[in-house]
Design a protein around this motif. Structure first.
Motif, PDB file in Angstrom:
ATOM      1  N   LYS A  33       7.019  18.016  35.439  1.00 47.49           N
ATOM      2  CA  LYS A  33       6.108  19.076  35.874  1.00 47.49           C
ATOM      3  C   LYS A  33       6.882  20.283  36.396  1.00 47.49           C
ATOM      4  CE  LYS A  33       2.332  15.959  36.932  1.00 47.49           C
ATOM      5  NZ  LYS A  33       1.594  15.260  37.971  1.00 47.49           N
ATOM      6  N   GLN A  34       7.959  20.033  37.133  1.00 49.55           N
ATOM      7  CA  GLN A  34       8.788  21.134  37.629  1.00 49.55           C
ATOM      8  C   GLN A  34       9.400  21.891  36.465  1.00 49.55           C
ATOM      9  OE1 GLN A  34      11.720  19.608  40.335  1.00 49.55           O
ATOM     10  NE2 GLN A  34      10.210  18.890  41.793  1.00 49.55           N
ATOM     11  N   GLU A  75       8.195  22.166  33.455  1.00 49.45           N
ATOM     12  CA  GLU A  75       7.164  22.957  32.785  1.00 49.45           C
ATOM     13  C   GLU A  75       6.941  24.275  33.506  1.00 49.45           C
ATOM     14  OE1 GLU A  75       3.746  20.430  32.602  1.00 49.45           O
ATOM     15  OE2 GLU A  75       4.479  19.358  30.846  1.00 49.45           O
ATOM     16  N   SER A  76       6.885  24.229  34.834  1.00 48.94           N
ATOM     17  CA  SER A  76       6.663  25.467  35.585  1.00 48.94           C
ATOM     18  C   SER A  76       7.879  26.395  35.458  1.00 48.94           C
ATOM     19  CB  SER A  76       6.336  25.174  37.050  1.00 48.94           C
ATOM     20  OG  SER A  76       7.428  24.567  37.695  1.00 48.94           O
ATOM     21  N   HIS A  77       9.083  25.819  35.401  1.00 50.25           N
ATOM     22  CA  HIS A  77      10.282  26.632  35.208  1.00 50.25           C
ATOM     23  C   HIS A  77      10.278  27.275  33.825  1.00 50.25           C
ATOM     24  CE1 HIS A  77      12.197  25.739  38.971  1.00 50.25           C
ATOM     25  NE2 HIS A  77      12.147  24.449  38.762  1.00 50.25           N
ATOM     26  N   THR A  85       7.672  28.077  32.018  1.00 50.17           N
ATOM     27  CA  THR A  85       6.679  29.153  32.034  1.00 50.17           C
ATOM     28  C   THR A  85       7.249  30.392  32.708  1.00 50.17           C
ATOM     29  OG1 THR A  85       4.892  27.536  32.082  1.00 50.17           O
ATOM     30  CG2 THR A  85       4.344  29.775  32.787  1.00 50.17           C
ATOM     31  N   ARG A  86       7.896  30.204  33.839  1.00 50.61           N
ATOM     32  CA  ARG A  86       8.490  31.333  34.567  1.00 50.61           C
ATOM     33  C   ARG A  86       9.587  32.009  33.743  1.00 50.61           C
ATOM     34  NH1 ARG A  86       7.770  35.555  37.430  1.00 50.61           N
ATOM     35  NH2 ARG A  86       9.353  35.970  38.978  1.00 50.61           N
TER      36      ARG A  86
END
Length: 98
Positions: A76-77, A79-81, A83-84
């Motif tokens: 999950k981390q 995925e957010s990285h 996206t950023r």
């Protein structure tokens, strides 16, 4: 999350059981018992205890479950990285055109 971070920091160990040359690997039960993960009875669900209430052996399936939670958390981390990073790459592309 804090318990998962502490778990991920544990270092697996290698050993041979007495009289055997089997190259066992895993975690030390006492190290797992120190993690802030408790069941409804106030003990670690990751280990088995002897009759004196001392850590005796690991519950491998419970450890696998915890490892899965750690992997999910990291995924999950990531995925957010991702996206950023995509957002920042798009901003850089716009700035480069100027």
């Amino acid at each position: 999350p804090e318990a998962l971070q502490q778990f991920v920091k544990l270092t697996p160990q290698n050993w041979d059981y007495k009289g055997q040359h089997n190259g066992a690997a895993g975690f030390i039960s006492e190290d797992l018992a120190m993690l802030p993960i408790l069941n409804a009875y106030g003990t670690s669900p990751l280990i088995n205890y002897n009759s004196d209430g001392l850590p005796e052996s690991n519950r491998d399936y419970a450890i696998i479950g915890l490892q899965h939670l750690a992997i999910q958390s990291l995924w999950k981390q990531g995925e957010s990285h991702d996206t950023r990073l995509q957002e920042l790459a798009a901003r850089v592309a716009v700035l480069e055109v100027r």
